[in-house]
Write a protein that holds these residues in place. Structure first.
Motif, PDB file in Angstrom:
ATOM      1  N   ARG A 123      85.621  -8.593  94.821  1.00 42.58           N
ATOM      2  CA  ARG A 123      86.233  -9.668  94.037  1.00 42.58           C
ATOM      3  C   ARG A 123      86.008  -9.468  92.545  1.00 42.58           C
ATOM      4  O   ARG A 123      86.908  -9.726  91.736  1.00 42.58           O
ATOM      5  N   ALA A 124      84.806  -8.988  92.187  1.00 44.98           N
ATOM      6  CA  ALA A 124      84.516  -8.751  90.777  1.00 44.98           C
ATOM      7  C   ALA A 124      85.410  -7.648  90.226  1.00 44.98           C
ATOM      8  O   ALA A 124      85.940  -7.755  89.109  1.00 44.98           O
ATOM      9  N   SER A 125      85.590  -6.576  90.996  1.00 46.70           N
ATOM     10  CA  SER A 125      86.471  -5.487  90.553  1.00 46.70           C
ATOM     11  C   SER A 125      87.896  -5.993  90.387  1.00 46.70           C
ATOM     12  O   SER A 125      88.578  -5.654  89.404  1.00 46.70           O
ATOM     13  N   ARG A 147      88.915  -9.050  89.785  1.00 46.91           N
ATOM     14  CA  ARG A 147      89.039  -9.929  88.609  1.00 46.91           C
ATOM     15  C   ARG A 147      89.036  -9.116  87.324  1.00 46.91           C
ATOM     16  O   ARG A 147      89.822  -9.377  86.411  1.00 46.91           O
ATOM     17  N   ALA A 207      74.171 -13.192  87.798  1.00 51.57           N
ATOM     18  CA  ALA A 207      73.519 -12.618  88.980  1.00 51.57           C
ATOM     19  C   ALA A 207      73.090 -11.185  88.725  1.00 51.57           C
ATOM     20  O   ALA A 207      71.994 -10.767  89.117  1.00 51.57           O
ATOM     21  N   TYR A 208      73.952 -10.410  88.060  1.00 45.02           N
ATOM     22  CA  TYR A 208      73.594  -9.001  87.836  1.00 45.02           C
ATOM     23  C   TYR A 208      72.460  -8.883  86.824  1.00 45.02           C
ATOM     24  O   TYR A 208      71.586  -8.018  86.966  1.00 45.02           O
ATOM     25  N   LEU A 211      79.489  -3.462  89.385  1.00 44.87           N
ATOM     26  CA  LEU A 211      80.576  -3.803  90.301  1.00 44.87           C
ATOM     27  C   LEU A 211      80.182  -3.591  91.755  1.00 44.87           C
ATOM     28  O   LEU A 211      80.588  -4.361  92.638  1.00 44.87           O
ATOM     29  N   GLU A 231      79.146 -16.271  86.458  1.00 44.12           N
ATOM     30  CA  GLU A 231      78.146 -16.227  87.516  1.00 44.12           C
ATOM     31  C   GLU A 231      77.892 -14.797  87.997  1.00 44.12           C
ATOM     32  O   GLU A 231      76.779 -14.465  88.420  1.00 44.12           O
ATOM     33  N   THR A 232      78.913 -13.937  87.897  1.00 50.56           N
ATOM     34  CA  THR A 232      78.725 -12.524  88.244  1.00 50.56           C
ATOM     35  C   THR A 232      77.776 -11.861  87.258  1.00 50.56           C
ATOM     36  O   THR A 232      76.865 -11.118  87.645  1.00 50.56           O
ATOM     37  N   LEU A 237      84.773 -10.642  83.567  1.00 55.39           N
ATOM     38  CA  LEU A 237      83.986 -10.920  84.758  1.00 55.39           C
ATOM     39  C   LEU A 237      83.535 -12.379  84.721  1.00 55.39           C
ATOM     40  O   LEU A 237      83.306 -12.936  83.631  1.00 55.39           O
ATOM     41  N   ASN A 274      77.258  -4.016  92.995  1.00 52.89           N
ATOM     42  CA  ASN A 274      76.393  -5.131  93.365  1.00 52.89           C
ATOM     43  C   ASN A 274      77.124  -6.467  93.405  1.00 52.89           C
ATOM     44  O   ASN A 274      76.607  -7.423  93.980  1.00 52.89           O
ATOM     45  N   SER A 275      78.317  -6.512  92.817  1.00 52.60           N
ATOM     46  CA  SER A 275      79.035  -7.788  92.712  1.00 52.60           C
ATOM     47  C   SER A 275      80.177  -7.923  93.705  1.00 52.60           C
ATOM     48  O   SER A 275      80.703  -9.021  93.889  1.00 52.60           O
TER      49      SER A 275
END
Length: 337
Positions: free
Chosen positions: A244-246, A248, A262-263, A238, A258-259, A255, A240-241
């Motif tokens: 917005r990721a948190s 969502r 990427a991770y 989270l 694309e998140t 998640l 690193n993302s």
């Protein structure tokens, strides 16, 4: 007021009209004690305007026309030849305006400060607060799903996880013995070991195949557990993302693909965080696993891992076996099925 004293002896002639339906009258204008004094040619007072309430009806044009604030029908006209008086009135009006409170300006400053405060909260406090709240409410089953989703993405790079049928139960025993929920062995992609959310630890096949002692594989798992105690894998994802990721995750329980993509790419190429020796030794001690085999696997000379060797909590003690010799041999064939 210094400016007021400077102009108190200044006089000028002008045209004054008390109402629109009356004739303009020639008057003498002078500056009194914070007032604009209007007298007739016989020095009889006709009007006193507070300088603080003098309004100019035609800023920037001549002749200058003034009126008392709130009564635009009463006017005073100063011609082109009364430039000094006009400049004096304008200067005094400006000085008075600067001296009086400006609620609108104060409101603007207050609004700007509030916006800055909100922005500071959004930038510096909100991400951390959102992350902490998310970590506190995300259930374990969701963490496990995220770990499995990340593993699927890593498998696209490494190839399918090793899963010889005879070795699967032994891999499960190793997971139980080392205190993790699940282990996965990959043929490539991962350098040595990697912890994912939900208690999932991934091992490179070399950790299983290249060593005769199962305590080496157990040591790598202990190292990941030590990292987890310092840096939660979901927190790392989270952080690193982004916020917005948190948001969502906390609102939908998922998640974005694309998140996760990427991770997965990030975690495979990033250096693993360093582990405090004391933390790692505590892990070995609690699990009753020897630290020395792992230390020599990291450095065959033992020079850079001397702390682990000398402080091995199982040194001189009979440690319970990680796996039996037979089970270890079975597990070493996990990628042959």
């Amino acid at each position: 007021m210094t400016a007021l004293k400077k102009y108190q002896r200044l006089e000028a002639t002008g045209l004054w009209r008390p109402a629109p339906d009356e004739q303009r009258r020639e008057v003498v204008v002078s500056i009194g004690d914070a007032t604009l004094v209007i007298t007739d040619t016989k020095d009889r007072a006709l009007a006193h305007w507070s300088l603080a309430a003098v309004e100019r009806q035609n800023p920037g044009t001549r002749p200058a026309i003034y009126s008392p604030d709130g009564d635009p029908d009463e006017t005073l006209e100063l011609g082109e030849d009364e430039d000094e008086m006009i400049r004096a009135i304008e200067k005094l009006r400006g000085a008075i305006s600067r001296a009086r409170p400006h609620p609108g300006r104060l409101r603007l400053v207050s609004v700007l400060l509030s916006c800055l405060a909100v922005s500071a909260v959004a930038v510096f406090w909100l991400p951390g607060a959102m992350l902490r709240h998310t970590l506190s409410v995300v259930p374990e089953i969701t963490r496990q799903d995220i770990g499995e989703d990340l593993l699927e993405r890593i498998i696209r790079v490494s190839g399918p996880a090793c899963a010889a049928p005879s070795a699967r139960p032994v891999l499960a025993r190793l997971a139980t013995r080392t205190g993790v929920r699940r282990l996965a062995v990959l043929p490539a992609g991962v350098r040595d070991s990697l912890a994912l959310p939900g208690g999932l630890v991934v091992l490179n096949r070399a950790i299983i195949e290249d060593f005769e002692d199962p305590d080496v594989a157990a040591g790598y798992i202990m190292a990941e557990r030590a990292r987890i105690s310092q840096i939660n894998p979901l927190a790392d994802l989270l952080e690193n993302s982004g916020v917005r990721a948190s948001f969502r995750l906390i609102t939908t329980g998922t998640l974005a693909p694309e998140t996760l993509d990427a991770y997965a790419e990030h975690v495979l190429v990033s250096a693993r965080p360093e582990i405090g020796t004391d933390v790692l030794l505590d892990m070995f001690d609690a699990a009753q696993i020897r630290a020395t085999p792992y230390a020599y696997a990291l450095d065959i000379t033992g020079e850079t891992t001397l702390d682990l060797i000398e402080a091995d909590p199982m040194a001189g003690r009979a440690a319970p076996p990680v796996l039996s010799d037979r089970n270890w041999l079975v597990l070493q064939s996990i990628c042959e099925g």
